[in-house]
Design a protein around this motif. Structure first.
Motif, PDB file in Angstrom:
ATOM      1  N   LEU A  81       0.824  -1.202   0.000  1.00  0.00           N
ATOM      2  CA  LEU A  81       0.000   0.000   0.000  1.00  0.00           C
ATOM      3  C   LEU A  81       0.861   1.256   0.000  1.00  0.00           C
ATOM      4  O   LEU A  81       0.572   2.219  -0.726  1.00  0.00           O
ATOM      5  CB  LEU A  81      -0.929  -0.001   1.214  1.00  0.00           C
ATOM      6  CG  LEU A  81      -1.821   1.229   1.384  1.00  0.00           C
ATOM      7  CD1 LEU A  81      -2.718   1.419   0.171  1.00  0.00           C
ATOM      8  CD2 LEU A  81      -2.650   1.108   2.661  1.00  0.00           C
ATOM      9  N   SER A 106       0.810   3.995  -3.003  1.00  0.00           N
ATOM     10  CA  SER A 106       0.509   5.406  -2.718  1.00  0.00           C
ATOM     11  C   SER A 106       1.577   6.309  -3.301  1.00  0.00           C
ATOM     12  O   SER A 106       1.290   7.382  -3.852  1.00  0.00           O
ATOM     13  CB  SER A 106       0.385   5.614  -1.204  1.00  0.00           C
ATOM     14  OG  SER A 106      -0.680   4.850  -0.675  1.00  0.00           O
ATOM     15  N   LEU A 126      -4.614   0.130  -5.743  1.00  0.00           N
ATOM     16  CA  LEU A 126      -4.774   0.798  -4.450  1.00  0.00           C
ATOM     17  C   LEU A 126      -6.083   0.387  -3.789  1.00  0.00           C
ATOM     18  O   LEU A 126      -6.141   0.145  -2.573  1.00  0.00           O
ATOM     19  CB  LEU A 126      -4.735   2.318  -4.643  1.00  0.00           C
ATOM     20  CG  LEU A 126      -3.367   2.980  -4.559  1.00  0.00           C
ATOM     21  CD1 LEU A 126      -3.436   4.421  -5.072  1.00  0.00           C
ATOM     22  CD2 LEU A 126      -2.836   2.952  -3.129  1.00  0.00           C
ATOM     23  N   ALA A 127      -7.143   0.307  -4.575  1.00  0.00           N
ATOM     24  CA  ALA A 127      -8.434  -0.112  -4.034  1.00  0.00           C
ATOM     25  C   ALA A 127      -8.352  -1.527  -3.469  1.00  0.00           C
ATOM     26  O   ALA A 127      -8.864  -1.808  -2.374  1.00  0.00           O
ATOM     27  CB  ALA A 127      -9.491  -0.041  -5.130  1.00  0.00           C
ATOM     28  N   ARG A 165      -6.456  -1.529  -0.206  1.00  0.00           N
ATOM     29  CA  ARG A 165      -7.211  -0.948   0.917  1.00  0.00           C
ATOM     30  C   ARG A 165      -8.356  -1.853   1.357  1.00  0.00           C
ATOM     31  O   ARG A 165      -8.623  -1.994   2.557  1.00  0.00           O
ATOM     32  CB  ARG A 165      -7.732   0.433   0.536  1.00  0.00           C
ATOM     33  CG  ARG A 165      -6.609   1.477   0.421  1.00  0.00           C
ATOM     34  CD  ARG A 165      -7.141   2.891   0.414  1.00  0.00           C
ATOM     35  NE  ARG A 165      -6.071   3.868   0.297  1.00  0.00           N
ATOM     36  CZ  ARG A 165      -5.300   4.284   1.304  1.00  0.00           C
ATOM     37  NH1 ARG A 165      -5.472   3.768   2.518  1.00  0.00           N
ATOM     38  NH2 ARG A 165      -4.373   5.188   1.109  1.00  0.00           N
ATOM     39  N   LEU A 185      -7.212  -4.474   3.577  1.00  0.00           N
ATOM     40  CA  LEU A 185      -6.893  -3.985   4.919  1.00  0.00           C
ATOM     41  C   LEU A 185      -8.132  -3.502   5.661  1.00  0.00           C
ATOM     42  O   LEU A 185      -8.029  -2.873   6.719  1.00  0.00           O
ATOM     43  CB  LEU A 185      -5.863  -2.850   4.821  1.00  0.00           C
ATOM     44  CG  LEU A 185      -4.465  -3.263   4.315  1.00  0.00           C
ATOM     45  CD1 LEU A 185      -3.607  -2.037   4.040  1.00  0.00           C
ATOM     46  CD2 LEU A 185      -3.781  -4.169   5.344  1.00  0.00           C
ATOM     47  N   GLN A 215     -10.411  -1.258   4.553  1.00  0.00           N
ATOM     48  CA  GLN A 215     -10.698   0.164   4.331  1.00  0.00           C
ATOM     49  C   GLN A 215     -11.624   0.314   3.120  1.00  0.00           C
ATOM     50  O   GLN A 215     -11.237   0.796   2.061  1.00  0.00           O
ATOM     51  CB  GLN A 215      -9.395   0.938   4.125  1.00  0.00           C
ATOM     52  CG  GLN A 215      -8.404   0.792   5.274  1.00  0.00           C
ATOM     53  CD  GLN A 215      -7.041   1.378   4.948  1.00  0.00           C
ATOM     54  OE1 GLN A 215      -6.858   2.081   3.954  1.00  0.00           O
ATOM     55  NE2 GLN A 215      -6.065   1.085   5.799  1.00  0.00           N
ATOM     56  N   ALA A 242     -12.348   4.018   1.495  1.00  0.00           N
ATOM     57  CA  ALA A 242     -11.213   4.513   0.701  1.00  0.00           C
ATOM     58  C   ALA A 242     -11.048   3.689  -0.574  1.00  0.00           C
ATOM     59  O   ALA A 242     -10.715   4.222  -1.638  1.00  0.00           O
ATOM     60  CB  ALA A 242      -9.929   4.472   1.526  1.00  0.00           C
ATOM     61  N   ALA A 243     -11.292   2.382  -0.473  1.00  0.00           N
ATOM     62  CA  ALA A 243     -11.182   1.516  -1.651  1.00  0.00           C
ATOM     63  C   ALA A 243     -12.178   1.941  -2.716  1.00  0.00           C
ATOM     64  O   ALA A 243     -11.852   2.003  -3.913  1.00  0.00           O
ATOM     65  CB  ALA A 243     -11.405   0.063  -1.255  1.00  0.00           C
ATOM     66  N   HIS A 267     -10.999   4.908  -4.761  1.00  0.00           N
ATOM     67  CA  HIS A 267     -10.016   4.538  -5.783  1.00  0.00           C
ATOM     68  C   HIS A 267     -10.692   3.809  -6.950  1.00  0.00           C
ATOM     69  O   HIS A 267     -10.347   4.034  -8.116  1.00  0.00           O
ATOM     70  CB  HIS A 267      -8.924   3.655  -5.175  1.00  0.00           C
ATOM     71  CG  HIS A 267      -7.979   4.377  -4.273  1.00  0.00           C
ATOM     72  ND1 HIS A 267      -7.187   5.415  -4.709  1.00  0.00           N
ATOM     73  CD2 HIS A 267      -7.701   4.224  -2.948  1.00  0.00           C
ATOM     74  CE1 HIS A 267      -6.444   5.856  -3.699  1.00  0.00           C
ATOM     75  NE2 HIS A 267      -6.741   5.150  -2.619  1.00  0.00           N
TER      76      HIS A 267
END
Length: 456
Positions: free
Chosen positions: A361, A365, A386-387, A390, A393, A395, A398-399, A402
């Motif tokens: 990640l 980033s 990135l999605a 996340r 993890l 998230q 946030a995913a 993205h």
């Protein structure tokens, strides 16, 4: 000797280039001498060929080379009507990959690729592990630069510059829109303009530079072909790019193409072969190569070390790739520089393979900070990765941000990598049927996919 029909193919070619039978005989003798053969053909010999007799190998090949140089286009031995007819009941169409001369092989592949009637059999070519068996660099074929005195119109440094500029154009198109855009245009360009430049007489230095440029354009065609979903055909183009780089004595282009072949093998589920190709790429590279190229190759070997479960070696290569990148001083260009975002993206893939999502990640980033929306495919794939990082993890919000960025660019992209990212999006979002943002994302993804299929 059995009675044969007149060779109208050869007669037509001689008329096209304005040669007499004696001219062709002298050209064949001269080319034979250049490869260590003592030949003594004369106009009577060619008259026999015109009446239907067929000389033994390698005379048909020498005649084709002579006529290619005279005409300014690639003439295959089969075009001369001189090769011995195939044995057996059914004549098999020659496989372009059987052609030893890389320029003729490239021309044959591209002509078939740009012919709608013949393209399907080519795009259905199978990817094979046997095609990954490569000869040692020391056994590369000799460069066959055309004699600069044979024709008035010769290739020059301006032709080299044109091919380099076209390399940048097609590299930018592939990066921005994916391999499905302009792939056929590149095949047509190689068949027409690039072919004429490579056939024309040139000094050894210019011819080598032209071969390097052709190798790089062929490499790009292979990348675009792979990204369109034609794995076997892409492999054929990669092999042809290798042989053109061999002729140019260009270790860097050869090594970069091996790196692409390694990545393809890894994508298709062959980690040991991918690792061997990555090792060979670094072994082939000159010790004086720029840091950018060495970093590019080390990053791929790190990924293959992770794939073959050698985590310590993978991390060592990641550190070495980062150090080499800091030392890079080469000019910008698709085959001379390695953007920081590219290294960060590849590093993230290696960390994922090592089972370290947090580090992945962080690297993704960093890659996103160095990307720009105009980079299209790379920008979209970075946000898709990135999605995925996340959501793994936990998230989800946030995913989804993205993934929506990824979908903003999806309609303008034609790429199997992008299509695969969309499939992963649907799988991930589908795992959250009670989350409003995931449901909304999934609806948008399905709508865009339907629209894309309708437009396609």
């Amino acid at each position: 000797m059995s009675r044969r029909a007149p060779n109208r193919q050869l007669s037509t070619l001689l008329a096209e280039v304005g040669w007499s039978a004696g001219d062709l005989a002298r050209a064949v003798n001269s080319l034979g001498k250049a490869v260590g053969l003592t030949l003594s053909y004369d106009r009577t010999s060619v008259a026999h060929w015109l009446s239907g007799s067929r000389p033994q190998a390698p005379v048909p090949d020498l005649a084709a080379r002579a006529l290619s140089r005279r005409s300014g286009r690639v003439v295959a031995p089969e075009d001369t009507g001189l090769p011995q007819p195939p044995h057996g009941h059914a004549a098999r169409r020659p496989d372009p990959l059987d052609e030893s001369d890389p320029l003729r092989r490239l021309t044959s592949l591209c002509r078939q690729d740009t012919d709608p009637a013949r393209r399907p059999s080519l795009t259905a070519s199978a990817y094979t592990l046997t095609a990954l068996t490569l000869s040692d660099w020391a056994h590369r074929p000799k460069s066959t630069a055309p004699d600069s005195g044979q024709r008035a119109a010769s290739s020059s440094s301006s032709d080299v510059r044109i091919l380099r500029e076209m390399t940048e154009v097609f590299a930018a198109l592939g990066s921005a829109h994916g391999g499905g855009h302009a792939r056929s245009a590149l095949a047509a360009y190689l068949t027409d303009d690039a072919e004429r430049m490579l056939i024309a007489p040139a000094t050894s230095a210019i011819h080598s530079q032209l071969c390097t440029a052709a190798a790089q354009l062929t490499h790009l065609l292979a990348v675009m072909t792979e990204d369109t979903g034609y794995a076997g055909l892409a492999q054929r183009y990669y092999r042809t790019a290798l042989d053109l780089a061999h002729q140019a004595d260009d270790r860097a282009t050869y090594a970069v193409t091996l790196r692409a072949m390694s990545l393809q093998a890894l994508r298709l589920g062959h980690p040991p072969q991918a690792h061997t190709l990555a090792e060979t790429a670094l072994d082939t590279l000159s010790p004086t190569a720029d840091g950018a190229t060495r970093s590019f190759l080390l990053a791929q070997r790190a990924l293959t070390f992770a794939a073959v479960r050698q985590p310590r070696r993978a991390r060592e290569d990641l550190r070495a790739a980062d150090q080499q990148h800091e030392r890079a001083s080469s000019p910008p260009g698709p085959f001379t520089s390695y953007p920081r975002a590219g290294l960060d993206y590849h590093t993230a893939r290696t960390f994922n393979a090592l089972g370290e999502p947090g580090h992945a990640l962080t690297s993704l980033s960093q890659a996103a900070r160095h990307r720009a929306p105009a980079q299209g495919k790379a920008w979209a794939l970075t946000h898709a990765r990135l999605a995925e990082a996340r959501v793994n993890l936990g998230q989800l919000e946030a995913a989804c941000d993205h993934w929506h960025t990824f979908l903003d660019h999806y309609p303008s992209l034609r790429s199997t990598q992008v299509d695969e990212a969309l499939t992963r999006l649907r799988q991930n979002a589908g795992a959250f049927p009670r989350q409003a943002r995931a449901v909304s994302l999934l609806h948008r993804a399905r709508t865009l996919e339907r629209q894309s299929r309708h437009c396609g």
